[in-house]
Design a protein around this motif. Sequence first.
Motif, PDB file in Angstrom:
ATOM      1  N   UNK A 214     -12.418  -1.940  -1.492  1.00 24.69           N
ATOM      2  CA  UNK A 214     -13.490  -1.168  -2.394  1.00 24.69           C
ATOM      3  C   UNK A 214     -12.781  -1.203  -3.867  1.00 24.69           C
ATOM      4  N   UNK A 215     -11.825  -1.700  -4.239  1.00 27.26           N
ATOM      5  CA  UNK A 215     -11.359  -1.615  -5.560  1.00 27.26           C
ATOM      6  C   UNK A 215     -10.939  -3.118  -5.915  1.00 27.26           C
ATOM      7  N   UNK A 216     -10.692  -2.938  -7.393  1.00 31.51           N
ATOM      8  CA  UNK A 216     -10.147  -4.288  -8.159  1.00 31.51           C
ATOM      9  C   UNK A 216      -8.953  -4.730  -7.807  1.00 31.51           C
ATOM     10  N   UNK A 217      -8.017  -3.665  -7.656  1.00 34.24           N
ATOM     11  CA  UNK A 217      -6.625  -3.910  -7.563  1.00 34.24           C
ATOM     12  C   UNK A 217      -5.775  -3.064  -6.275  1.00 34.24           C
ATOM     13  N   UNK A 218      -5.131  -3.606  -5.703  1.00 31.80           N
ATOM     14  CA  UNK A 218      -4.267  -3.069  -4.672  1.00 31.80           C
ATOM     15  C   UNK A 218      -3.075  -2.229  -5.252  1.00 31.80           C
ATOM     16  N   UNK A 219      -3.100  -0.885  -5.015  1.00 34.34           N
ATOM     17  CA  UNK A 219      -1.985  -0.226  -5.794  1.00 34.34           C
ATOM     18  C   UNK A 219      -1.417   0.657  -4.432  1.00 34.34           C
TER      19      UNK A 219
END
Length: 248
Positions: free
Chosen positions: A64-69
Amino acid sequence: MIIIKSQQEIQLIRESGQVTGFILKELEKFIRPGISTAEIDEFVEKTIRSKNMIPSFKGYNGFPASACVSVNEELVHGIPSKERVLKEGDIVSVDVGCTHKGYISDAARTYGVGEISPSAARLITAAKDSFFEGLKYCKKGQRLGDISHAIQQKAEGEGYSVIRDFVGHGVGRNMHEDPQIPNYGTAGRGPRLEQGMVFAIEPMIAEGDYEVEVLLNNWTVVTCDGKLSAHYENTVVITDGEPELLTL
């Protein structure tokens, strides 16, 4: 099948990699106590799109996101959240991918949040050093296992475990291409490296055991013993001489 990239294809990955590397460098200043992991993701996506590129991770297999954090015991694939606020002493791994005219670069760094413990700093350094040990063998004529073996020897020599369940990979038109590149293995084994191969090499190491599990969100990977983990990754091209780092 390992895809050999043309010089034109490598140039597109190189242009993508410049943005990925720029973002990871800027995050050194951006990451601080009190910000949420969602703010990191927003920064990453805004920067990628400002360069007329596409976040490779967003929507990839439903991510669901642009970066894995990923924070502390989270190894990879952490989902950014407004509720997850970084605090002094945390460590956070950020994995970023950019797509430029259909070609992908992939890289990750682990950062300290504010003042971190000496042991956490040492873990982060060991992940980076393991990458550069493996990079020594990213040369035409070497075997793939030479990279894996070098990473393992360096990480375990520093007293850390090497994650078995997740590996590096080829990268290009697709996020994950052949070959898989484990961070452990036997020297002298595997395919021989050729000019034009492009790899995402990514040591993932942990303070404790190498066993990991996936949380109920079906994405976030954590160490089973709850101990810290670190991740360091770059996109690398095999050349006729020294390897070229595209995301540094």
